[in-house]
Structures are given as C-alpha cells and as structure tokens.
Design a protein around this motif. Structure first.
Motif, PDB file in Angstrom:
ATOM      1  N   THR A   1      11.220  -2.935  -2.748  1.00  0.00           N
ATOM      2  CA  THR A   1      10.006  -2.551  -3.474  1.00  0.00           C
ATOM      3  C   THR A   1       8.822  -2.445  -2.516  1.00  0.00           C
ATOM      4  O   THR A   1       8.036  -1.491  -2.576  1.00  0.00           O
ATOM      5  N   ALA A   2       8.687  -3.434  -1.629  1.00  0.00           N
ATOM      6  CA  ALA A   2       7.601  -3.414  -0.637  1.00  0.00           C
ATOM      7  C   ALA A   2       7.723  -2.197   0.270  1.00  0.00           C
ATOM      8  O   ALA A   2       6.727  -1.528   0.578  1.00  0.00           O
ATOM      9  N   ALA A   3       8.947  -1.894   0.693  1.00  0.00           N
ATOM     10  CA  ALA A   3       9.175  -0.734   1.569  1.00  0.00           C
ATOM     11  C   ALA A   3       8.795   0.564   0.868  1.00  0.00           C
ATOM     12  O   ALA A   3       8.259   1.490   1.485  1.00  0.00           O
ATOM     13  N   SER A   4       9.077   0.654  -0.444  1.00  0.00           N
ATOM     14  CA  SER A   4       8.741   1.861  -1.204  1.00  0.00           C
ATOM     15  C   SER A   4       7.228   2.041  -1.329  1.00  0.00           C
ATOM     16  O   SER A   4       6.719   3.164  -1.256  1.00  0.00           O
ATOM     17  N   TYR A   5       6.505   0.941  -1.523  1.00  0.00           N
ATOM     18  CA  TYR A   5       5.040   1.025  -1.572  1.00  0.00           C
ATOM     19  C   TYR A   5       4.474   1.466  -0.223  1.00  0.00           C
ATOM     20  O   TYR A   5       3.517   2.244  -0.152  1.00  0.00           O
ATOM     21  N   ILE A   6       5.087   0.962   0.861  1.00  0.00           N
ATOM     22  CA  ILE A   6       4.610   1.306   2.203  1.00  0.00           C
ATOM     23  C   ILE A   6       4.947   2.747   2.547  1.00  0.00           C
ATOM     24  O   ILE A   6       4.122   3.497   3.068  1.00  0.00           O
ATOM     25  N   ALA A   7       6.197   3.149   2.252  1.00  0.00           N
ATOM     26  CA  ALA A   7       6.659   4.495   2.629  1.00  0.00           C
ATOM     27  C   ALA A   7       6.046   5.584   1.765  1.00  0.00           C
ATOM     28  O   ALA A   7       5.741   6.672   2.248  1.00  0.00           O
ATOM     29  N   GLY A   8       5.872   5.297   0.486  1.00  0.00           N
ATOM     30  CA  GLY A   8       5.381   6.319  -0.435  1.00  0.00           C
ATOM     31  C   GLY A   8       4.006   5.991  -0.969  1.00  0.00           C
ATOM     32  O   GLY A   8       3.035   5.886  -0.231  1.00  0.00           O
ATOM     33  N   ASP A   9       3.938   5.808  -2.279  1.00  0.00           N
ATOM     34  CA  ASP A   9       2.659   5.487  -2.894  1.00  0.00           C
ATOM     35  C   ASP A   9       2.917   4.597  -4.105  1.00  0.00           C
ATOM     36  O   ASP A   9       4.003   4.045  -4.278  1.00  0.00           O
ATOM     37  N   LYS A  10       1.895   4.454  -4.950  1.00  0.00           N
ATOM     38  CA  LYS A  10       1.993   3.565  -6.117  1.00  0.00           C
ATOM     39  C   LYS A  10       3.098   4.015  -7.069  1.00  0.00           C
ATOM     40  O   LYS A  10       3.818   3.190  -7.639  1.00  0.00           O
ATOM     41  N   VAL A  11       3.234   5.320  -7.252  1.00  0.00           N
ATOM     42  CA  VAL A  11       4.249   5.843  -8.177  1.00  0.00           C
ATOM     43  C   VAL A  11       5.650   5.505  -7.688  1.00  0.00           C
ATOM     44  O   VAL A  11       6.501   5.048  -8.456  1.00  0.00           O
ATOM     45  N   GLU A  12       5.901   5.703  -6.400  1.00  0.00           N
ATOM     46  CA  GLU A  12       7.217   5.383  -5.847  1.00  0.00           C
ATOM     47  C   GLU A  12       7.472   3.885  -5.912  1.00  0.00           C
ATOM     48  O   GLU A  12       8.592   3.437  -6.213  1.00  0.00           O
ATOM     49  N   GLY A  13       6.434   3.087  -5.641  1.00  0.00           N
ATOM     50  CA  GLY A  13       6.573   1.639  -5.710  1.00  0.00           C
ATOM     51  C   GLY A  13       6.953   1.165  -7.098  1.00  0.00           C
ATOM     52  O   GLY A  13       7.826   0.307  -7.261  1.00  0.00           O
ATOM     53  N   LYS A  14       6.306   1.747  -8.115  1.00  0.00           N
ATOM     54  CA  LYS A  14       6.623   1.379  -9.503  1.00  0.00           C
ATOM     55  C   LYS A  14       8.042   1.789  -9.873  1.00  0.00           C
ATOM     56  O   LYS A  14       8.758   1.067 -10.561  1.00  0.00           O
ATOM     57  N   ASP A  15       8.433   2.982  -9.422  1.00  0.00           N
ATOM     58  CA  ASP A  15       9.780   3.475  -9.692  1.00  0.00           C
ATOM     59  C   ASP A  15      10.820   2.522  -9.111  1.00  0.00           C
ATOM     60  O   ASP A  15      11.802   2.174  -9.769  1.00  0.00           O
ATOM     61  N   ARG A  16      10.581   2.096  -7.888  1.00  0.00           N
ATOM     62  CA  ARG A  16      11.510   1.171  -7.233  1.00  0.00           C
ATOM     63  C   ARG A  16      11.489  -0.194  -7.916  1.00  0.00           C
ATOM     64  O   ARG A  16      12.532  -0.831  -8.075  1.00  0.00           O
ATOM     65  N   PHE A  17      10.294  -0.652  -8.329  1.00  0.00           N
ATOM     66  CA  PHE A  17      10.172  -1.949  -9.000  1.00  0.00           C
ATOM     67  C   PHE A  17      10.992  -1.982 -10.293  1.00  0.00           C
ATOM     68  O   PHE A  17      11.736  -2.933 -10.555  1.00  0.00           O
TER      69      PHE A  17
END
Length: 437
Positions: free
Chosen positions: A35-51
């Motif tokens: 989840t942390a990697a997705s927030y770093i690599a992408g943005d808030k939307v990608e982070g939420k999707d991964r979460f």
C-alpha cells in the motif's frame, strides 16, 4: 486453560506453521508495504485501490472460511442433528473409535460420536460439503470485492477527471487541455482459475493453512487473469510470487534449516514446541532423572490403540502426555470460547498418532543430547531456549522483510525506473473519457 501471553506462547505461536496467526502477521506486513509503495509510485487513487485490495482481501482471506464454516455448522449440521465438532478421521480405526466413545469428556459427546458413526456416509458428505462450500463462498466473496474495487476506483478517477475539466475550463475558458498520451483500456478477461479437489484432499480439509492455499490459488488466478492492463499484471506477478514463496513455503524450509544447523553446530535439538522447551516442569524432569522413567512408560504402549488409550485417559499421569497436551498434539476440550481444559482430551477431534510418537522421539533425543553435553541443566536449557527463540525471530523476520520491504521495493523500482511510471489504470480511464468528450 487460557493461553497467557508469555514468552513460550508467543514463540510457540509464531513458530507454528499450521497456525493462521503467523500468516496474518506476514500478510499485514505485506499489505502495509504494498500500500505504501502504491502511494509513493502513483497517487491517492492508486493508494486507495491497493488499500482496498490488500486489506479487504486479508479480511476475507483470514475470516471467510471460519465464518462460513460456522454458519454451515449452525445450519447444515444442526438440521441433521449431528455434532459438527466431530472429525471424520476418528472413524478410520474401529478400536480408536470405540476408545473415543469410552473416554469422551461427557455422556452427550459419547452419544454424538455414536450417532455420527452410525450415519458415517451422511456425516462424511456433510463434512465435504462444508469444506467445499466454505472455500467456494470465500472465493466468491473475493470476486465481489474485486468488482467493487474496480468500480470504486473507476468512479474516483471519473470524479477527479470531471473536477479537473471544470477547473481547466474556468481557468482557460472552453479550450481543452489535452492529455500528453492516450491508452486504450486493457480488458483481457479470462476464466477464473478452477479449484480441483483431487489427491490428498483430507490434508487440505483439516489443515487451516492448506485450506487457505486453495483460496489463494483462486485469488492468484483471478488477479492475474483479470488484470486491468500489463502494468497491473506485472505488479501481481511480483506480489503473488513473493506471497506464495514467503507465506507458505519459505517458513517451513527456513525452520528446518535452522533446526538442522542448531543440531549440527550445537548438538541441541530445537524442533520441540516452545511451550515445552520453556516449561520448568519439563526442565526439572531432566534434572532429577525422572524423564527416563516417563519415556519408558510412554514407549511401553506399542499398538496405536494402546498409545491412544494411554494418551486420552484423564487418569494417565505422564510427562510426555502432559507436554503433548501443551503442544496441541493432543486436542484439549474447550470449556468456553477462549478456555481449554488442562487435562481432558476432546475425543471428537483427531489425534495424529505418528505426530505423537515422533514427539516422544524428539524428547528422547534432547535428553540424550543433554546427557552427552556435559553441561549443567541451567546452561543446557538456557542455550536451547536461546536457540529456539532466535530461530523463530530469524524465520519471521526473513519472511516479514521479504513480504513487507523487499517485494514492495522491487515493485516500486520497476515503476520508478521503468518506461511507464504513471498509474496505468488512471491513464486508461482518463484516455477513454477524453475520447468520448
């Protein structure tokens, strides 16, 4: 007997490859890292999707099968007035089945065992139905989560797209701000992985960890076949590959390697449960020499029926049996949701006699090592306990590090230094909306 939070219970639980707790800890680390990697690599939307994907799947993965089994116990088994706590494997040996009834903790349990034995065909069918249904329903729950996640992420991206368009229109008038590149959505949906219930089925039915492996096989197949684009697919290849390697296979292999190393280098076996190694009564039996006598009494039972009778009889006074009870090799009777008896074995449950015999052999080997060591009892046990704790910490640390740090770092590096570092799902949906504008 309430499991107190002591060093022995902690190390015992973390070192148990058949327990769901170590899997849960590893999965939390994996989910947090990804989840942390997705927030770093992408943005808030990608982070939420991964979460949603990681923690939603985790809830279904760990809680789905137990929840559905509980519901089926309260409906299916209750309808036929059969005790769902009975393990069908006790029907294999007629002598042991008879002893299970004889030493049943209560008269009601003895009657329930008799009733189930008389209706073995029905009982076995219900047990199989519970296994298949709970596993399938858990997998279907994940499919539902995936559809919700995809729809939620798409709606969030559309919402942000419309808001950005409005802001651009207000700032630049009616002139559109074009996207730098456009991609078509990747929708190569295939049939989900099918689960096959063949060969060694009982091993999966009665081992909670192996039961989860079936669910994970379906989840992995679904994730790979329903990836939304090549970037999504590659992410899941790394995620699922590392998950399977360090969630299921690396732990037992690392444990075996550390046990062999301890025996080869230190001539000390650490393959006993931590609750046994840390037990003061067990240590005292080494010191006063009573363990040899206890072992001889245990080993004097040669047939399976004799071993079973000796072990489940509440009147048996034997240290080997007592330690087997503490190690959960002998299943103890539950007196409440969180409490178990100290002495009474639940004869509805299956006792693996090979495990029980092997347990006695492990104790005898450790006793021989102590006698050959020339060390005093305190020095010997201090060393064994230290080696056992270190092996559990190293094992869990390696798996958590691989799942929570290494795998997310690899995914992050591929994204950051690859040809396409942006969140592809977002680009696909925005490109599609832009073409429709």
């Amino acid at each position: 007997m309430i499991s107190k939070l002591t060093a022995s219970t902690i190390y015992s639980t973390l070192g148990n490859n058949s327990s769901l707790i170590p899997l849960g800890i590893k999965d939390v680390a994996n989910s947090c890292g990804l989840t942390a990697a997705s927030y770093i690599a992408g943005d808030k939307v990608e982070g939420k999707d991964r979460f949603i994907d990681e923690f939603g799947t985790q809830a279904i993965w760990l809680g789905g099968i137990p929840a559905y089994k509980y519901l089926l116990d309260k409906t299916l088994f209750k309808h036929f007035k059969l005790d769902s706590e009975i393990d069908v494997r006790i029907f294999k040996d007629k002598e042991i089945l008879s002893l299970a009834k004889q030493f049943a903790p209560t008269e009601e349990i003895a009657q329930n065992i008799t009733k189930a034995a008389e209706k073995q065909k029905l009982f076995k069918s219900l047990t199989m139905a519970k296994f298949v249904a709970s596993t399938a329903l858990t997998a279907l729950s994940y499919f539902g989560l995936t559809k919700f996640r995809h729809k939620y992420t798409e709606n969030q991206i559309k919402k942000d797209y419309i808001e950005n368009k409005k802001k651009n229109a207000e700032q630049f008038g009616s002139r559109e701000i074009p996207f730098s590149s456009k991609f078509s959505a990747f929708h190569n949906y295939k049939k989900s992985a099918q689960v096959s219930f063949t060969g060694g089925i009982q091993d999966f039915m009665f081992n909670p960890v192996k039961n989860l492996m079936i669910v994970d096989g379906v989840i992995t197949g679904e994730r790979l076949s329903h990836s939304r684009n090549p970037q999504d697919f590659m992410g899941y290849v790394i995620k699922e590959g590392s998950f399977w390697a360090f969630m299921y296979f690396a732990g037992p292999l690392i444990a075996k390697a550390l046990e062999k190393h301890s025996e080869k280098v230190n001539n000390k076996s650490i393959d006993l449960d931590a609750r046994v190694i840390e037990n003061e009564k067990f240590k005292e039996a080494f010191k006063n020499g009573s363990l040899k006598e206890q072992l001889e009494k245990f080993k004097s039972n040669t047939t399976d029926a004799d071993i079973y009778k000796f072990s489940v009889n509440p009147e048996t006074d034997n240290l080997i049996v007592d330690m087997a009870k503490k190690s959960d090799i002998l299943p103890m009777m539950k007196t409440s949701m969180f409490k178990k008896s100290d002495t009474v074995v639940d004869t509805r449950k299956y006792v693996d006699l090979d495990d029980l015999k092997g347990f006695g052999a492990k104790i005898e080997k450790l006793l021989n090592q102590y006698e050959q060591s020339g060390e005093d009892i305190d020095t010997f046990f201090k060393s064994v306990r230290k080696l056992k704790r270190a092996s559990v910490i190293k094992n869990m640390g390696a798996c958590i590090g691989a799942l929570g740090v290494l795998a997310p770092a690899i995914m992050l590096m591929i994204r950051k230094f690859g040809n396409n570092s942006e969140y592809q799902v977002k680009k696909d949906i925005e490109a599609k909306l832009d073409s429709q504008a």
